[in-house]
Write an enzyme that holds these catalytic residues in place. Sequence first.
Site, PDB file in Angstrom:
ATOM      1  N   GLY A   1       0.839  -1.207   0.000  1.00 51.47           N
ATOM      2  CA  GLY A   1       0.000   0.000   0.000  1.00 51.47           C
ATOM      3  C   GLY A   1       0.863   1.241   0.000  1.00 51.47           C
TER       4      GLY A   1
ATOM      5  N   ALA B   1     -11.122  -5.447  14.634  1.00 53.49           N
ATOM      6  CA  ALA B   1     -10.839  -6.890  14.708  1.00 53.49           C
ATOM      7  C   ALA B   1      -9.613  -7.238  13.877  1.00 53.49           C
ATOM      8  CB  ALA B   1     -12.049  -7.685  14.215  1.00 53.49           C
TER       9      ALA B   1
ATOM     10  N   SER C   1      -3.450   0.273  14.179  1.00 54.49           N
ATOM     11  CA  SER C   1      -4.268   1.476  14.349  1.00 54.49           C
ATOM     12  C   SER C   1      -4.663   1.587  15.806  1.00 54.49           C
ATOM     13  CB  SER C   1      -5.537   1.360  13.495  1.00 54.49           C
ATOM     14  OG  SER C   1      -6.482   2.350  13.869  1.00 54.49           O
TER      15      SER C   1
ATOM     16  N   TYR D   1     -12.604  -3.326  11.254  1.00 54.85           N
ATOM     17  CA  TYR D   1     -11.240  -2.779  11.207  1.00 54.85           C
ATOM     18  C   TYR D   1     -10.524  -3.020  12.545  1.00 54.85           C
ATOM     19  CZ  TYR D   1      -7.662   0.721   9.869  1.00 54.85           C
ATOM     20  OH  TYR D   1      -6.494   1.374   9.531  1.00 54.85           O
TER      21      TYR D   1
ATOM     22  N   ASN E   1       1.648  -2.240   5.295  1.00 52.08           N
ATOM     23  CA  ASN E   1       0.888  -1.010   5.472  1.00 52.08           C
ATOM     24  C   ASN E   1      -0.492  -1.050   4.809  1.00 52.08           C
ATOM     25  OD1 ASN E   1       0.598   2.081   5.782  1.00 52.08           O
ATOM     26  ND2 ASN E   1       0.538   1.783   3.561  1.00 52.08           N
TER      27      ASN E   1
END
Length: 243
Positions: free
Chosen positions: A8, A156, A141, A154, A89
């Site tokens: 990414g 999880a 995150s 997200y 990423n």
Amino acid sequence: MKCALVTGGSRGIGSAICKKLAVDTDYHILINYQSNNEAAEQTRSEVMALGATAEIIQFDVADFEEVKSALTIWQEANPEAVVEAIVNNAGITRDGLFMWMTPEDWSNVVNTSLNGFFNVTNFFIQKMLRNKYGRIVNMVSVSGVKGTAGQTNYSAAKGAVVAATKALAQEVAKRNITVNAVAPGFIRTDMTSQLDEKELIKMVPVNRFGEAEEVADLVSFLVSKKSSYITGEVININGGIYS
């Protein structure tokens, strides 16, 4: 040829990481992207303008066969190349309340972050173990550490990568391979451009969103030899929002 792969890597934090590694390291930068060729080319030219060498590799991190095929073709074309650093990423969000979440929104998010980590890292891990050196940095995150309402999928996916980071770090530490996670909070990128920044900075003790370059500085340190005694860690970079 020693290389660093950033998945990414064409936009946002990924692009900032590619550019930071171009300045701070001697690595040949492998910029992975899935769909935005223009952004990938742009990042590649910016990396080269900073004095590094770079190339772009297209694959969807969530697709095991595609990852294996693309990386095998690259490795066969570059038999002398050694990937010493991997920055996992690539990630997507499909936000919404859990009670209305579709199976696709669940699995697409989990597949990209969690299976993406497996598919890419698994391809290189035996080579790293043989070389007795490696740096793996997983972008997670604040959602994966504290959980965020409206982002159960997200949270999880990223939470699972946090646990995988800690486990893999213990498996490979004796071979001089470190595995760490970086957990950004609100960083100003395309991904956060739809958010109400004025409202959200009230939650952030330092009273601003972070910049992608600040995250890239941390990743660059974790990719360097200076960080060799740090492994299995999750480092929050969020202006104090979750400390």
